[in-house]
Every structure is written in C-alpha cells, then in structure tokens.
Design a protein around this motif. Structure first.
Motif, PDB file in Angstrom:
ATOM      1  N   VAL A  73      -2.137 -58.219 -18.873  1.00  0.00           N
ATOM      2  CA  VAL A  73      -2.337 -57.846 -20.281  1.00  0.00           C
ATOM      3  C   VAL A  73      -3.126 -56.544 -20.364  1.00  0.00           C
ATOM      4  N   ARG A  74      -4.150 -56.405 -19.545  1.00  0.00           N
ATOM      5  CA  ARG A  74      -4.947 -55.180 -19.531  1.00  0.00           C
ATOM      6  C   ARG A  74      -4.096 -53.972 -19.144  1.00  0.00           C
ATOM      7  N   GLN A  77      -1.870 -52.970 -21.999  1.00  0.00           N
ATOM      8  CA  GLN A  77      -2.622 -52.287 -23.049  1.00  0.00           C
ATOM      9  C   GLN A  77      -2.941 -50.848 -22.665  1.00  0.00           C
ATOM     10  N   GLU A  78      -3.101 -50.597 -21.378  1.00  0.00           N
ATOM     11  CA  GLU A  78      -3.420 -49.251 -20.905  1.00  0.00           C
ATOM     12  C   GLU A  78      -2.171 -48.397 -20.670  1.00  0.00           C
ATOM     13  N   GLY A  84       3.947 -50.763 -23.380  1.00  0.00           N
ATOM     14  CA  GLY A  84       3.038 -51.864 -23.715  1.00  0.00           C
ATOM     15  C   GLY A  84       3.443 -52.673 -24.929  1.00  0.00           C
ATOM     16  N   SER A  85       4.062 -52.023 -25.901  1.00  0.00           N
ATOM     17  CA  SER A  85       4.462 -52.743 -27.121  1.00  0.00           C
ATOM     18  C   SER A  85       5.623 -53.710 -26.876  1.00  0.00           C
TER      19      SER A  85
END
Length: 117
Positions: A73-74, A77-78, A84-85
């Motif tokens: 998940v991290r 997000q990065e 990421g979307s």
C-alpha cells in the motif's frame, strides 16, 4: 481467466509473457480488465503490470502477511497517480471464502497470477 505460476522478477515476467503470446495479445487481453496477484508480497508484480499496461483497469494484490500488505500500500501511494490509483492491496487468506473482497477480486480477474510461496 488464465492462471500462471511464476518465479521471475516482474519486468522479466511481463517480457516472457509478451514473448509467449505476442505484445499485442497481452495488451488486448488486459484491456479493460483486472489483474490479480495471489501472494503479492510487497506489490511489485501488480505495480509493474499497472505501469507497463496503462489500459489495465485495476491491479489487485492479495497477501497473507499484514506487514507485506502495508508495504505494498505504501509503495502504491508513492507511485505515480496513474499507477497508484488503479492498485488495491488486500490482506487475508485466499482460502477464506468469507472475505468477500478477495472472493470478488478472484472471481472477476481477467488475469490471475499465483505467486504464493
């Protein structure tokens, strides 16, 4: 749905898949579909697929380890918003039929990879 067991790094895997099926076959197969990686670890395969195939609607990783799922998940997000979307990382046991999100991800996958160890 296609099922394949892999032991390659993400970019090597996609290159091998394109070599076997032809690049246009892989891209057309993945258009407007979802990709699921069972045993996704820290999400490398999912994020690579989303990066290489911009028409891929969604990439889902399912991981038993909560720590690895959090790391995936991290990383999502990065990553770029375009990648990421479209990424989702679920934590849980793939054999637990009561986990509806996992069951739905597997049932609707256009391409399913099993990278469990």
């Amino acid at each position: 749905m296609a099922v394949m067991e892999v032991a390659l790094f993400p970019k090597e895997l996609w290159s091998a898949l394109q070599a076997m099926l032809g690049p246009s076959s892989v891209e057309s197969f993945l258009k407007s579909g979802s990709f699921v990686d069972l045993g996704s670890c820290e999400g490398e395969l999912v994020l690579t697929a989303l990066s290489l195939f911009p028409d891929l609607t969604k990439g889902v990783g399912v991981e038993l380890s909560h720590e690895r799922q959090k790391e995936a998940v991290r990383k999502a997000q990065e990553s770029s918003p375009q990648v990421g979307s479209r990424a989702e990382f679920l934590q849980g046991d793939i054999c637990d039929e009561s986990n509806q999100k996992i069951v739905e991800a597997i049932a609707t996958a256009r391409l399913l990879f099993v990278t469990c160890f």
